[in-house]
Scaffold this motif. Sequence first.
Motif, PDB file in Angstrom:
ATOM      1  N   UNK A  58       0.844  -1.192   0.000  1.00 21.79           N
ATOM      2  CA  UNK A  58       0.000   0.000   0.000  1.00 21.79           C
ATOM      3  C   UNK A  58       0.882   1.245   0.000  1.00 21.79           C
ATOM      4  N   UNK A  59       0.405   2.341  -0.552  1.00 20.69           N
ATOM      5  CA  UNK A  59       1.193   3.583  -0.522  1.00 20.69           C
ATOM      6  C   UNK A  59       1.444   4.018   0.919  1.00 20.69           C
ATOM      7  N   UNK A  60       2.560   4.729   1.125  1.00 23.10           N
ATOM      8  CA  UNK A  60       2.918   5.174   2.465  1.00 23.10           C
ATOM      9  C   UNK A  60       1.882   6.147   3.006  1.00 23.10           C
ATOM     10  N   UNK A  61       1.457   7.108   2.187  1.00 28.67           N
ATOM     11  CA  UNK A  61       0.463   8.080   2.609  1.00 28.67           C
ATOM     12  C   UNK A  61      -0.901   7.584   2.137  1.00 28.67           C
ATOM     13  N   UNK A  62      -1.588   6.829   2.988  1.00 31.70           N
ATOM     14  CA  UNK A  62      -2.827   6.172   2.575  1.00 31.70           C
ATOM     15  C   UNK A  62      -4.074   6.961   2.957  1.00 31.70           C
ATOM     16  N   UNK A  63      -3.903   8.217   3.412  1.00 33.20           N
ATOM     17  CA  UNK A  63      -5.091   8.970   3.786  1.00 33.20           C
ATOM     18  C   UNK A  63      -5.927   9.254   2.542  1.00 33.20           C
ATOM     19  N   UNK A  64      -7.228   9.174   2.726  1.00 36.63           N
ATOM     20  CA  UNK A  64      -8.105   9.247   1.576  1.00 36.63           C
ATOM     21  C   UNK A  64      -8.311  10.677   1.088  1.00 36.63           C
ATOM     22  N   UNK A  65      -8.460  11.613   2.001  1.00 33.77           N
ATOM     23  CA  UNK A  65      -8.827  12.954   1.575  1.00 33.77           C
ATOM     24  C   UNK A  65      -8.262  13.981   2.558  1.00 33.77           C
ATOM     25  N   UNK A  66      -7.653  15.061   2.050  1.00 31.26           N
ATOM     26  CA  UNK A  66      -7.174  16.108   2.959  1.00 31.26           C
ATOM     27  C   UNK A  66      -8.345  16.904   3.524  1.00 31.26           C
ATOM     28  N   UNK A  67      -8.091  17.565   4.634  1.00 27.32           N
ATOM     29  CA  UNK A  67      -9.097  18.432   5.255  1.00 27.32           C
ATOM     30  C   UNK A  67      -8.964  19.813   4.637  1.00 27.32           C
TER      31      UNK A  67
END
Length: 146
Positions: A58-67
């Motif tokens: 999985x990619x290192x930065x797996x966050x779906x959406x920025x705030x």
Amino acid sequence: MGVSLGGGGGRRGRRRPMSDINVTPLVDVMLVLLIIFMVTAPMMTSGVNVDLPKTDAAPVNAESKPITVSIRSDGALYLGDNPVSSDQLVDQLRAAAENDSAHRIFVRGDSHIDYGRVMEVMGRITAGGFTHVALLAQQPPAGAAP
């Protein structure tokens, strides 16, 4: 090449050296060097070609959406689509980011708002411990002249 064919004062066999500098060879060499550097300079900045391996990780930065924090032209703050006060901004950001100080936060400011207001909001966010804060701008339409 230039040779003086005029009278030299009566003495035969003696030629005076020509005192003019022929710059044509110098200009030719400089133009060739200029063309060589113009062709090779883009090749030197391209870097090294590397065939990277493929992986199923999985990619290192797996966050779906920025705030996204938005500032309207009247100075009102919005966290996403919800209005928020300046005092509650950091607390609401912490709740939305689940106490992750490395969560990406984008700040959008109306083009008619005071720059100081945008910096004030960004200062509040960074003082709250968030490290990845960025400004968003509208991209010009494709093909538009600058």
